[in-house]
Design a protein around this motif. Structure first.
Motif, PDB file in Angstrom:
ATOM      1  N   THR A  31      45.930 -64.238-113.866  1.00 47.95           N
ATOM      2  CA  THR A  31      45.231 -65.002-113.010  1.00 47.95           C
ATOM      3  C   THR A  31      45.218 -64.597-111.565  1.00 47.95           C
ATOM      4  O   THR A  31      43.817 -64.578-111.364  1.00 47.95           O
ATOM      5  CB  THR A  31      46.212 -66.842-112.951  1.00 47.95           C
ATOM      6  N   GLY A  32      45.374 -64.138-111.358  1.00 48.92           N
ATOM      7  CA  GLY A  32      45.509 -62.670-110.020  1.00 48.92           C
ATOM      8  C   GLY A  32      44.912 -61.541-109.753  1.00 48.92           C
ATOM      9  O   GLY A  32      45.108 -61.223-108.764  1.00 48.92           O
ATOM     10  N   PHE A  33      44.327 -61.394-111.025  1.00 53.37           N
ATOM     11  CA  PHE A  33      44.010 -60.066-111.305  1.00 53.37           C
ATOM     12  C   PHE A  33      42.672 -59.461-110.491  1.00 53.37           C
ATOM     13  O   PHE A  33      41.918 -59.856-109.915  1.00 53.37           O
ATOM     14  CB  PHE A  33      43.295 -59.872-113.201  1.00 53.37           C
ATOM     15  N   LEU A  34      42.723 -58.458-109.903  1.00 55.32           N
ATOM     16  CA  LEU A  34      42.167 -57.232-108.954  1.00 55.32           C
ATOM     17  C   LEU A  34      42.182 -56.053-109.495  1.00 55.32           C
ATOM     18  O   LEU A  34      43.326 -55.637-108.650  1.00 55.32           O
ATOM     19  CB  LEU A  34      42.439 -58.125-107.256  1.00 55.32           C
ATOM     20  N   ASN A  35      40.853 -55.699-109.247  1.00 50.61           N
ATOM     21  CA  ASN A  35      40.844 -54.416-109.258  1.00 50.61           C
ATOM     22  C   ASN A  35      39.371 -53.738-109.035  1.00 50.61           C
ATOM     23  O   ASN A  35      38.936 -53.862-109.061  1.00 50.61           O
ATOM     24  CB  ASN A  35      41.187 -53.331-111.127  1.00 50.61           C
ATOM     25  N   ASP A  36      39.992 -52.629-108.194  1.00 48.06           N
ATOM     26  CA  ASP A  36      38.569 -52.379-107.726  1.00 48.06           C
ATOM     27  C   ASP A  36      37.757 -53.271-106.848  1.00 48.06           C
ATOM     28  O   ASP A  36      36.268 -53.516-107.080  1.00 48.06           O
ATOM     29  CB  ASP A  36      38.093 -51.187-107.894  1.00 48.06           C
ATOM     30  N   ASP A  37      37.616 -54.108-106.546  1.00 47.94           N
ATOM     31  CA  ASP A  37      36.986 -55.524-105.584  1.00 47.94           C
ATOM     32  C   ASP A  37      35.993 -56.053-106.705  1.00 47.94           C
ATOM     33  O   ASP A  37      34.759 -56.995-106.691  1.00 47.94           O
ATOM     34  CB  ASP A  37      36.399 -54.935-105.034  1.00 47.94           C
ATOM     35  N   GLN A  38      36.787 -56.211-108.144  1.00 50.12           N
ATOM     36  CA  GLN A  38      36.633 -57.033-109.278  1.00 50.12           C
ATOM     37  C   GLN A  38      37.817 -57.916-109.547  1.00 50.12           C
ATOM     38  O   GLN A  38      38.475 -57.284-109.909  1.00 50.12           O
ATOM     39  CB  GLN A  38      36.149 -56.126-110.424  1.00 50.12           C
ATOM     40  N   ASN A  39      37.397 -59.233-109.469  1.00 46.45           N
ATOM     41  CA  ASN A  39      38.122 -60.086-110.586  1.00 46.45           C
ATOM     42  C   ASN A  39      38.235 -59.769-111.809  1.00 46.45           C
ATOM     43  O   ASN A  39      37.843 -59.345-111.848  1.00 46.45           O
ATOM     44  CB  ASN A  39      37.968 -61.867-109.871  1.00 46.45           C
ATOM     45  N   SER A  40      38.923 -60.985-112.565  1.00 44.60           N
ATOM     46  CA  SER A  40      38.937 -60.645-114.105  1.00 44.60           C
ATOM     47  C   SER A  40      37.901 -60.451-114.684  1.00 44.60           C
ATOM     48  O   SER A  40      37.105 -60.256-115.988  1.00 44.60           O
ATOM     49  CB  SER A  40      40.468 -61.772-113.876  1.00 44.60           C
ATOM     50  N   SER A  41      36.846 -61.358-114.270  1.00 45.37           N
ATOM     51  CA  SER A  41      35.356 -61.977-114.942  1.00 45.37           C
ATOM     52  C   SER A  41      34.655 -60.938-114.978  1.00 45.37           C
ATOM     53  O   SER A  41      34.601 -60.166-115.550  1.00 45.37           O
ATOM     54  CB  SER A  41      35.400 -63.010-114.560  1.00 45.37           C
ATOM     55  N   GLU A  42      34.755 -60.783-113.448  1.00 40.33           N
ATOM     56  CA  GLU A  42      33.976 -59.117-113.459  1.00 40.33           C
ATOM     57  C   GLU A  42      34.810 -57.675-114.085  1.00 40.33           C
ATOM     58  O   GLU A  42      33.666 -57.203-114.702  1.00 40.33           O
ATOM     59  CB  GLU A  42      34.106 -58.660-111.971  1.00 40.33           C
ATOM     60  N   TRP A  53      48.219 -49.032-110.360  1.00 40.01           N
ATOM     61  CA  TRP A  53      47.801 -50.558-111.032  1.00 40.01           C
ATOM     62  C   TRP A  53      49.440 -51.215-111.160  1.00 40.01           C
ATOM     63  O   TRP A  53      50.054 -50.106-111.145  1.00 40.01           O
ATOM     64  CB  TRP A  53      47.212 -50.167-112.527  1.00 40.01           C
ATOM     65  N   ARG A  54      49.416 -52.590-110.815  1.00 38.13           N
ATOM     66  CA  ARG A  54      49.904 -53.044-111.049  1.00 38.13           C
ATOM     67  C   ARG A  54      50.422 -54.003-112.550  1.00 38.13           C
ATOM     68  O   ARG A  54      48.934 -54.455-112.866  1.00 38.13           O
ATOM     69  CB  ARG A  54      50.317 -54.297-109.870  1.00 38.13           C
ATOM     70  N   VAL A  55      51.406 -53.827-112.744  1.00 39.03           N
ATOM     71  CA  VAL A  55      51.111 -54.725-114.229  1.00 39.03           C
ATOM     72  C   VAL A  55      52.956 -55.786-113.945  1.00 39.03           C
ATOM     73  O   VAL A  55      53.579 -55.548-113.450  1.00 39.03           O
ATOM     74  CB  VAL A  55      51.959 -53.719-115.155  1.00 39.03           C
ATOM     75  N   ARG A  56      52.316 -56.872-113.860  1.00 40.26           N
ATOM     76  CA  ARG A  56      53.214 -58.191-113.170  1.00 40.26           C
ATOM     77  C   ARG A  56      54.118 -59.390-114.485  1.00 40.26           C
ATOM     78  O   ARG A  56      53.023 -59.331-115.707  1.00 40.26           O
ATOM     79  CB  ARG A  56      52.658 -59.111-112.797  1.00 40.26           C
ATOM     80  N   ARG A 116      51.697 -59.306-117.853  1.00 40.51           N
ATOM     81  CA  ARG A 116      50.264 -58.632-117.851  1.00 40.51           C
ATOM     82  C   ARG A 116      49.536 -57.898-116.425  1.00 40.51           C
ATOM     83  O   ARG A 116      50.127 -57.232-115.727  1.00 40.51           O
ATOM     84  CB  ARG A 116      49.876 -60.141-117.630  1.00 40.51           C
ATOM     85  N   LEU A 117      48.712 -56.970-116.962  1.00 40.53           N
ATOM     86  CA  LEU A 117      47.619 -56.659-115.996  1.00 40.53           C
ATOM     87  C   LEU A 117      47.756 -57.090-114.823  1.00 40.53           C
ATOM     88  O   LEU A 117      46.763 -58.052-114.782  1.00 40.53           O
ATOM     89  CB  LEU A 117      46.686 -55.718-117.071  1.00 40.53           C
ATOM     90  N   HIS A 118      47.347 -56.803-113.814  1.00 42.81           N
ATOM     91  CA  HIS A 118      47.284 -57.231-112.429  1.00 42.81           C
ATOM     92  C   HIS A 118      46.356 -56.653-111.904  1.00 42.81           C
ATOM     93  O   HIS A 118      46.122 -56.765-110.677  1.00 42.81           O
ATOM     94  CB  HIS A 118      49.036 -57.244-112.029  1.00 42.81           C
ATOM     95  N   GLY A 119      46.071 -55.038-112.602  1.00 41.15           N
ATOM     96  CA  GLY A 119      44.923 -54.632-111.186  1.00 41.15           C
ATOM     97  C   GLY A 119      45.101 -53.908-110.428  1.00 41.15           C
ATOM     98  O   GLY A 119      46.774 -53.625-110.031  1.00 41.15           O
ATOM     99  N   ASN A 120      44.741 -52.878-109.503  1.00 42.17           N
ATOM    100  CA  ASN A 120      45.191 -51.568-108.129  1.00 42.17           C
ATOM    101  C   ASN A 120      45.279 -52.782-107.234  1.00 42.17           C
ATOM    102  O   ASN A 120      45.853 -52.428-106.382  1.00 42.17           O
ATOM    103  CB  ASN A 120      44.101 -50.530-108.165  1.00 42.17           C
ATOM    104  N   GLN A 121      44.615 -53.970-106.873  1.00 46.78           N
ATOM    105  CA  GLN A 121      45.017 -55.625-106.435  1.00 46.78           C
ATOM    106  C   GLN A 121      44.054 -54.601-104.675  1.00 46.78           C
ATOM    107  O   GLN A 121      44.670 -54.745-103.626  1.00 46.78           O
ATOM    108  CB  GLN A 121      46.567 -55.194-105.749  1.00 46.78           C
ATOM    109  N   ARG A 122      43.048 -53.871-105.501  1.00 47.17           N
ATOM    110  CA  ARG A 122      42.002 -53.380-103.790  1.00 47.17           C
ATOM    111  C   ARG A 122      41.235 -53.851-103.406  1.00 47.17           C
ATOM    112  O   ARG A 122      40.850 -54.612-104.847  1.00 47.17           O
ATOM    113  CB  ARG A 122      42.367 -52.184-103.983  1.00 47.17           C
ATOM    114  N   ALA A 123      40.931 -54.658-103.008  1.00 45.86           N
ATOM    115  CA  ALA A 123      39.959 -55.761-101.967  1.00 45.86           C
ATOM    116  C   ALA A 123      38.619 -54.998-101.540  1.00 45.86           C
ATOM    117  O   ALA A 123      37.308 -54.968-101.560  1.00 45.86           O
ATOM    118  CB  ALA A 123      39.665 -57.088-101.472  1.00 45.86           C
TER     119      ALA A 123
END
Length: 611
Positions: A282-293, A347-350, A359-366
């Protein structure tokens, strides 16, 4: 059978006699500059691996500088003939594993002829401790100034035993036999307990200080190994912590499965967003994109159909907070043809603290960030060419709500950059940020296109491979930005695997893409419509990027396009580049057309036409 046994015994006795004679000579080494059992054939074999088996080659060098090279076989196995060569020997294994290039070293004496010698990150450290310097430098100068004389059986065994002592808690926890010889005990990559230890244990060496840092992927405890201090002087060395290493060995499998489960959704067709959503946190973030993006974008990427996320490396699993157990991973994205689309770092996997699912958590970069080395061949309208080289740092703020909207500039620091760092200011109109040195995304280290090179070839050659470049976000008052809770802290590190070429190397390189004469001719008069682009001499194993920019008097932003192109096996690409008609009364002030093709080390080789 007895005859063969007696013959072998005689050979061993001969080697022993030679060793004994040398030991009796004043100042001589017990096994320096020997030819193993003259007149007979000898080979040394073993495994070349860094956890995953290496794919590449092994070169052996003897005390006199003679070398032999063999290809690494299935699952990291190698065998090299050392007949007629003079011991001691050093080995260099160069190749790829998990989508990255590696070079590791090992060492052997005459007594190791017809035996097993491993080549791993641990044997590399043994060699470094024997030499008192990084193993690469010792190998390069092995035959010079008596360097080979340091490679005695006593020195090799002492340094291997001392390293094992430092690693023993981890080795024991993973079920490795206490009698293991890190140099000589045979093992099978991807199967044995010793290979599990290679997965768990990480080594990095600072070439400037000759200090090695040893760590595990399962806890934050590290130990420092000063290469200049010999084993005998290390009376009570620090040891690695075995905390969480057993859990990590099991969790590595689950983490990798979480990554492949995601790419498996693209096996036959593009998946829907609803199919992919359960695989993200639910807290996925990757290269400034949230999960829906992110899912809105990736669920429409047709190049992924039939492809895979491969070469998964687990760098760390953080168990410090049991409710947020998180792995840090890198992996390669490939098409169904096996063409690499990119290597994704950090990338993070949490692991969920409710259902235990990873689950995939993205690279968490804003922020959206890229960093890579680049070499550019610039061709002018007169067909004259020149070369410039350096680093590209692409920074974009796609969604300011992810970082609180307070970022004013980013400072990039790292090897080869100005001591105070490289400042990138946030543009008022969006898009990629440019630096304050040259007003571009890239930073030029050296050039023969006019102007002054910032860095000499010697300084470029001294930039370490796998250097990490740090991006730190600041607000307008030069205070470090503290991002909203749940995102990363505003400081990000990106590793550049291989330094840029020197100017001499870049000028001599034949790896630049070649844009076809028909494309160049059409480009010179192209205003709007479709430009048919073709080029050759690109890396057939990696995707290329084609760019067309027209700058206009009215600054028409629609006249900037980028296309990803998949090469043929012969290293050719083609694409149709379409631009709309010019706005009424507008005119083109300049044009740029270029293509980027990554080399084997993911350095971008670029060919640029300016008009």
């Amino acid at each position: 059978m007895k005859t063969g046994f007696n013959s072998k015994l005689s050979e061993l006795m001969m080697v022993s006699a030679i060793a004994g004679a040398l030991a009796g000579c004043g100042g001589g080494s017990s096994d320096t500059a020997q030819t193993p059992a003259p007149g007979t054939s000898h080979a040394i074999s073993g495994s070349a691996a860094v956890g995953a088996p290496l794919v590449g080659s092994v070169t052996v060098k003897d005390a006199l500088g003679a070398t032999k090279t063999v290809a690494i076989g299935t699952n990291g196995a190698y065998s090299v003939d050392v007949t007629g060569m003079t011991a001691p020997f050093v080995f260099r294994a160069s190749g790829t594993a998990n989508g990255q290039t590696y070079t590791v070293h090992s060492i052997a004496t005459a007594a190791d002829a017809d035996g097993k010698i491993n080549i791993t990150q641990l044997t590399d450290l043994v060699v470094a401790n024997i030499a008192g310097q990084i193993a690469q430098n010792y190998y390069d100068r092995f035959e010079q100034s008596g360097n080979a004389g340091a490679g005695t059986t006593a020195a090799i065994n002492a340094e291997a035993a001392k390293l094992k002592e430092k690693l023993l808690p981890v080795l024991t926890a993973l079920g490795v036999e206490a009698s293991v010889d890190l140099l000589r005990t045979p093992f099978t990559p991807l199967a044995d307990k010793l290979d599990q230890a290679l997965d768990a244990i990480q080594v990095s060496v600072d070439a400037n200080t000759n200090i090695a840092t040893i760590s595990t992927l399962a806890n934050a405890i590290t130990i420092a190994d000063d290469l200049r201090i010999k084993a005998a002087a290390e009376t009570a060395p620090a040891t690695l912590s075995a905390d969480n290493v057993v859990d990590a060995a099991a969790d590595m499998v689950r983490v990798k499965k979480a990554v492949t489960d995601f790419s498996d959704k693209f096996a036959n067709a593009l998946p829907s967003v609803s199919e992919l959503t359960p695989l993200l946190t639910t807290g996925f973030l990757n290269d400034d994109q949230n999960s829906s993006e992110f899912l809105g974008w990736i669920s429409s990427e047709s190049n992924l159909v039939g492809g895979a996320f491969t070469d998964i490396s687990v760098h760390q699993i953080d168990y410090s907070d049991p409710t947020k157990v998180t792995a840090r991973v890198s992996f390669t994205v490939k098409t169904k043809q096996g063409i690499e689309l990119g290597r994704l770092q950090n990338w993070r996997v949490r692991k969920s603290n409710t259902d235990g699912v990873w689950r995939l958590h993205g690279n968490q970069r804003a922020l959206a960030l890229e960093a890579f080395a680049s070499m550019t061949k610039v061709v002018s309208a007169s067909s004259a060419s020149c070369v410039n080289l350096g680093f590209n740092f692409n920074i974009e703020d796609l969604n300011s709500t992810n970082n609180g909207g307070a970022i004013d500039h980013v400072l990039v620091t790292g090897a080869g950059l100005p001591p105070a760092g490289l400042r990138y200011n946030k543009p008022t109109t969006g898009g990629r940020w440019v630096n304050t040195v040259n007003g571009l995304t890239n930073y030029t280290l050296a050039t023969d296109c006019g102007g002054t090179s910032a860095v000499s070839d010697d300084a470029i050659a001294a930039i370490p491979d796998d250097s990490v470049y740090t991006f730190t976000a600041y607000d307008s008052s030069d205070a470090k930005v503290s991002f909203p809770s749940g995102t990363s802290n505003g400081t990000y590190g990106i590793k550049i695997h291989r330094r840029p070429m020197t100017l001499a190397e870049a000028k001599a390189s034949t790896a630049y893409p070649v844009i076809s004469p028909d494309t160049v001719s059409a480009f010179s008069n192209f205003v709007s419509g479709t430009l048919q682009f073709s080029a050759s001499n690109v890396n057939p194993s990696k995707s290329s990027w084609i760019h067309l920019i027209q700058n206009t008097a009215q600054n028409d932003a629609t006249r900037d396009i980028e296309v990803t192109a998949l090469p043929t096996t012969a290293g050719a690409v083609s694409a149709n580049l379409a631009l709309p008609s010019l706005q009424s009364g507008d005119n083109i002030t300049s044009r740029k057309l270029w293509i980027e093709s990554p080399d084997a080390y993911r350095r971008n080789m670029q060919t640029l036409y300016n008009q």
